[in-house]
Design an enzyme around this catalytic site. Structure first.
Site, PDB file in Angstrom:
ATOM      1  N   CYS A  86     -30.624 -16.706 -17.436  1.00  0.00           N
ATOM      2  CA  CYS A  86     -31.571 -17.706 -16.919  1.00  0.00           C
ATOM      3  C   CYS A  86     -31.271 -19.142 -17.367  1.00  0.00           C
ATOM      4  CB  CYS A  86     -33.006 -17.330 -17.301  1.00  0.00           C
ATOM      5  SG  CYS A  86     -33.310 -17.374 -19.064  1.00  0.00           S
ATOM      6  N   HIS A 139     -38.908 -33.851 -21.544  1.00  0.00           N
ATOM      7  CA  HIS A 139     -39.977 -33.225 -20.763  1.00  0.00           C
ATOM      8  C   HIS A 139     -40.074 -33.845 -19.385  1.00  0.00           C
ATOM      9  CE1 HIS A 139     -41.451 -33.035 -25.098  1.00  0.00           C
ATOM     10  NE2 HIS A 139     -40.581 -32.095 -24.854  1.00  0.00           N
ATOM     11  N   GLU A 183     -30.024 -15.951 -27.131  1.00  0.00           N
ATOM     12  CA  GLU A 183     -29.619 -17.356 -27.142  1.00  0.00           C
ATOM     13  C   GLU A 183     -28.729 -17.703 -28.329  1.00  0.00           C
ATOM     14  OE1 GLU A 183     -32.778 -19.952 -25.246  1.00  0.00           O
ATOM     15  OE2 GLU A 183     -34.040 -18.681 -26.490  1.00  0.00           O
ATOM     16  N   ASN A 243     -28.181 -21.920 -21.838  1.00  0.00           N
ATOM     17  CA  ASN A 243     -28.148 -23.308 -22.324  1.00  0.00           C
ATOM     18  C   ASN A 243     -27.994 -23.320 -23.836  1.00  0.00           C
ATOM     19  OD1 ASN A 243     -28.819 -23.801 -19.675  1.00  0.00           O
ATOM     20  ND2 ASN A 243     -30.998 -24.098 -20.108  1.00  0.00           N
ATOM     21  N   ARG A 294     -26.195 -29.294 -26.635  1.00  0.00           N
ATOM     22  CA  ARG A 294     -26.520 -29.396 -25.212  1.00  0.00           C
ATOM     23  C   ARG A 294     -27.132 -30.733 -24.839  1.00  0.00           C
ATOM     24  NH1 ARG A 294     -31.573 -25.143 -24.582  1.00  0.00           N
ATOM     25  NH2 ARG A 294     -32.251 -26.411 -22.825  1.00  0.00           N
TER      26      ARG A 294
HETATM   27  C1  PEP Z   1     -31.718 -21.515 -22.317  1.00  0.00           C
HETATM   28  O1  PEP Z   1     -31.579 -21.847 -23.487  1.00  0.00           O
HETATM   29  O2  PEP Z   1     -30.770 -21.238 -21.561  1.00  0.00           O
HETATM   30  C2  PEP Z   1     -33.061 -21.410 -21.714  1.00  0.00           C
HETATM   31  C3  PEP Z   1     -33.243 -20.911 -20.515  1.00  0.00           C
HETATM   32  O3  PEP Z   1     -34.086 -21.901 -22.436  1.00  0.00           O
HETATM   33  P1  PEP Z   1     -34.389 -23.473 -22.564  1.00  0.00           P
HETATM   34  O4  PEP Z   1     -33.460 -24.199 -21.647  1.00  0.00           O
HETATM   35  O5  PEP Z   1     -35.812 -23.641 -22.214  1.00  0.00           O
HETATM   36  O6  PEP Z   1     -34.076 -23.699 -24.012  1.00  0.00           O
HETATM   37 MG    MG Z   2     -33.284 -21.855 -24.820  1.00  0.00          MG
END
Ligand code: PEP
Ligand code: MG
Length: 747
Positions: A676, A363, A605, A628, A639
């Site tokens: 995104c 965070h 995702e 991500n 990740r």
């Molecule tokens: C992602 O998984 O690419 C995403 C934008 O969400 P977060 O990074 O918040 O998991």
């Molecule tokens: Mg995500």
């Protein structure tokens, strides 16, 4: 072996201190010390092993073992009995060392004739410095009293090491916090910063580990503990405390009033330690235990004890933030770790942040990103090396921190900063222009957000909207679940700041790496694939309903976009969408305004959703690729795991083929598609996504300039030909060909 008394211990500590006060080389001091300890402990051998590097210990001085072995004998952490002491940070006491598990005989030392072995760690509040060992020929277990006495001696040695006592005149003053040091860590937020160290938790320097008068010291510690108790009681009566803060303080009060804690420190003092050294000794022991404990609750309690010890040390020494230390004008925060709320409190005042621990998805990293403050993580050892006010350069692009750098480093660093500033000027001039490529195709560039601190960037970055608003950040930075009205106000502020530009609010995405401090942590074997995101939302619908209501009230009749994280199949989307629609109907029935235009989308995702029935793509108003997460599941590469997270190129043709499939399915259903994840903010990746037909990209505000600059510079049709040609050729990654082509474009 004769029984040791407290006065024996005190005598030894005094002799150590006096001996250290004599002039001479560091090595002479170490030699004298081993002699004194062996003599006082009535053992034939006393040896000091110190860390050479984080994995290796070296025999640095000995009384009793062969002198030729000094600076020759080395062992890895965990290797042999000495290595085991270092690893476990706990003593090993054995009457028969050769038969002990893990024993490794070092022939060059001539230690085979010594049967009894007692080793204790030399450590100072979490910092491992080495191992102190005594050995003797007689086969006997050392008394508990001896173990304790040796631990006290090790504590004094740790303090002395810290004070540079083992460095003679003219010797390298590395430990004296003067030399340049470079820390190679991990990238968490790009950017560069120049400034001076501000320690989040100032180091308390104990200059007097040995005390002559135990009575005075006992009085001092009792007095300080008394002050500590009063200060906690004062805090507890404060009215503004929430339930969690109160619980933490209650735990503090329990420790501060515990007889055991004070009694142990008084015993340390009776052995000759000063009050400060006694606090540190118990704190070190607690830290060592902390690293062994797996139970999350107990770890928290040990953290409490750690924090309490720091407070006590500040009271005893009069050092600390509240004692007049001035934050520099250009502070770079250096901390072991930091919570998101604390970081937000420092806010934009900080030029940069360097953490000894931390993680990319933490965070704190998210907050640093929102504040656009360069952040380096995993800067191993910086906590013990940096002092308040030290000059520090942070290279967030490379994940490097230069502490007290020399002239050469400063010069090249400033050159780099100047170049970046120039580039920023260029990007600023593009702010109000579209990301239109030479062929005329326009790609929509949005920004990602989640904190109020992000809002000014909507204007300054030139973003066309907010492609991803991570609502969980507002939940993560609090100590308790936010209320509906509070959220409605926050969301309204976001929409106001966007001034009619669309904002895609993502409903609460918790679980995996995002753990709410006020929710019972789930003990899951693999949280990334566990009970997270929409799975929690559907199983515990209260929060999702509350969020939907807050969003409608914030919109107050305006357009609204809502999307769900981590949708894996059609059924989940249908259920979540129904829930939002029911809330809309409920609001309408209550006579409240409902959004003029409500768009409901999903984050893609997991690979499964790409193959969902066509109905999903028809039903979703928009789809946003969460790269991500998608990448981590596509390549089965965590990740959060530094070892594997960069292992597979985003421009790998298998991944691009997969993105193309998603783009085709969205096009067939006329569904808007955006990307995104972090990769959308990398210019070459962004260009590639655009060639695949992904019409909108959402990224950190600072990335919009560089991405736009590249998109405007090229012809997207030509770029597409290169990408498709590379795929047709069967290469693993399109990157080499694309980069080759881009090089010709720049000419
Ligand atoms: C992602 O998984 O690419 C995403 C934008 O969400 P977060 O990074 O918040 O998991
Ligand atoms: Mg995500």
């Amino acid at each position: 072996m004769a029984e040791r008394s407290e006065s024996d211990s005190r005598k030894l500590l005094r002799r150590l201190r006096d001996s250290l006060a004599l002039p001479g080389k560091g090595q002479d001091r170490l030699d004298r010390i081993t002699h004194l300890i062996a003599d006082s402990m009535h053992t034939e051998v006393c040896s000091i092993y110190l860390f050479r590097d984080p994995d290796t210990l070296e025999l640095c001085a000995t009384e009793g073992l062969k002198k030729e072995a000094v600076h020759q004998t080395r062992m890895k952490v965990g290797e042999g009995l000495v290595g085991r002491v270092a690893r476990s940070a706990a003593p090993i006491n054995t009457a028969d060392a050769p038969s002990e598990k893990g024993f490794r005989y070092m022939p060059e030392t001539g230690e085979e004739i010594y049967s009894s072995f007692l080793g204790v760690p030399i450590q100072r509040v979490g910092e491992r410095l080495g191992v102190l060992v005594v050995q003797s020929k007689t086969k006997r277990l050392f008394l508990e009293d001896d173990v304790y006495a040796l631990e006290v001696v090790a504590m004094v040695l740790a303090e002395m090491t810290e004070l540079g006592a083992f460095l003679g005149e003219g010797e390298s003053p590395g430990a004296l916090h003067k030399q340049p040091r470079m820390f190679r860590g991990g990238v968490a937020q790009e950017g560069t910063a120049e400034g001076h160290v501000w320690l989040h938790e100032p180091r308390v320097v104990v200059t007097n580990p040995v005390a002559d008068d135990p009575l005075t010291e006992i009085e001092r510690i009792r007095d300080a503990v008394g002050q500590l108790r009063v200060s906690i009681d004062d805090l507890l009566v404060a009215e503004s405390l929430d339930k969690d803060q109160r619980q933490v303080l209650e735990a503090y009060r329990m420790f501060a009033n515990s007889r055991g804690w004070l009694k142990r420190m008084e015993e340390d003092i009776a052995r000759g330690l000063s009050a400060e050294a006694a606090v540190e000794k118990e704190q070190s022991a607690a830290r060592a235990r902390l690293s062994q404990v797996e139970d999350a609750y107990l770890r928290e309690r040990l953290h409490d004890l750690d924090d309490l010890s720091n407070r006590l040390l500040r009271i005893l020494t009069g050092q600390g933030q509240d004692t007049g230390a001035q934050m520099p004008d250009d502070p770079i925060l250096v901390a072991r770790n930091i919570g998101p709320a604390e970081l937000l409190e420092y806010g934009k005042r900080l030029r940069g942040v360097v953490l000894q621990e931390g993680s990319v998805g933490s965070h704190a990293a998210i907050v640093a990103r929102a504040l656009a403050i360069p952040l380096v993580i995993h800067a191993e050892g910086i906590i013990s090396e940096a002092l308040n006010g030290d000059y520090l350069l942070v290279d967030g692009d490379q994940g490097v921190a230069h502490l007290r750098p020399d002239e050469m480093v400063v010069r090249s660093f400033r050159d780099k900063m100047a170049m970046q500033a120039k580039a920023q000027e260029r990007y600023a001039s593009l702010r109000n222009l579209p990301a239109q490529s030479k062929c005329g195709t326009v790609t929509r560039l949005n920004m990602n957000a989640g904190l109020m601190a992000d809002l000014p960037s909507i204007e300054s970055s030139g973003a066309e909207g907010v492609g991803l608003f991570r609502t969980e950040l507002q939940f993560l930075i609090r100590n308790q679940m936010p209320k509906r009205d509070e959220l409605a106000k926050l969301y309204a502020r976001v929409m106001d700041a966007a001034k009619g530009r669309p904002v895609a609010f993502r409903t609460l995405d918790i679980g995996s790496d995002k753990v709410l401090p006020y929710m019972k942590p789930q003990d899951e074997p693999n949280p990334a694939m566990g009970w997270r995101a929409i799975r929690v939302g559907l199983d515990k619908p209260g929060v999702l309903q509350m969020q939907a209501q807050a969003l409608m009230r914030a919109a107050n009749g305006r357009d609204l976009q809502v999307m769900f994280p981590f949708i894996t199949e059609l059924g989940e989307f249908v259920a979540a969408r129904d829930m939002v629609l029911r809330q809309r109907d409920r609001e309408a029935a209550l006579g409240r305004p409902v959004p003029q235009d409500l768009k409901i989308g999903a984050m893609l995702e997991t690979p499964s959703l790409a193959y969902a029935p066509k109905l999903f793509f028809d039903m979703a108003d928009f789809v946003s690729i969460g790269g991500n997460d998608l990448k981590q599941f596509f390549f089965a590469a965590d990740r959060e795991n530094e070892r594997v997270r960069r292992r597979y190129d985003t421009l790998n043709t298998s991944f691009l083929r997969f993105l193309r499939l998603i783009a085709d399915r969205c096009r067939d259903s006329g569904t808007a598609l955006s990307f995104c994840g972090e990769d959308a903010g990398r210019p070459v990746e962004a260009l590639t996504f655009a060639t695949l037909g992904i019409g909108a990209l959402s990224m950190r505000p600072a990335s919009i300039g560089p991405v736009k600059a590249l998109l405007r510079q090229v012809d997207l049709n030509e770029a597409r030909e290169v990408v498709f040609e590379a795929m047709a050729q069967g290469v693993e990654s399109v990157r080499p060909m694309l980069m080759g082509w881009l090089a010709t474009q720049a000419e």
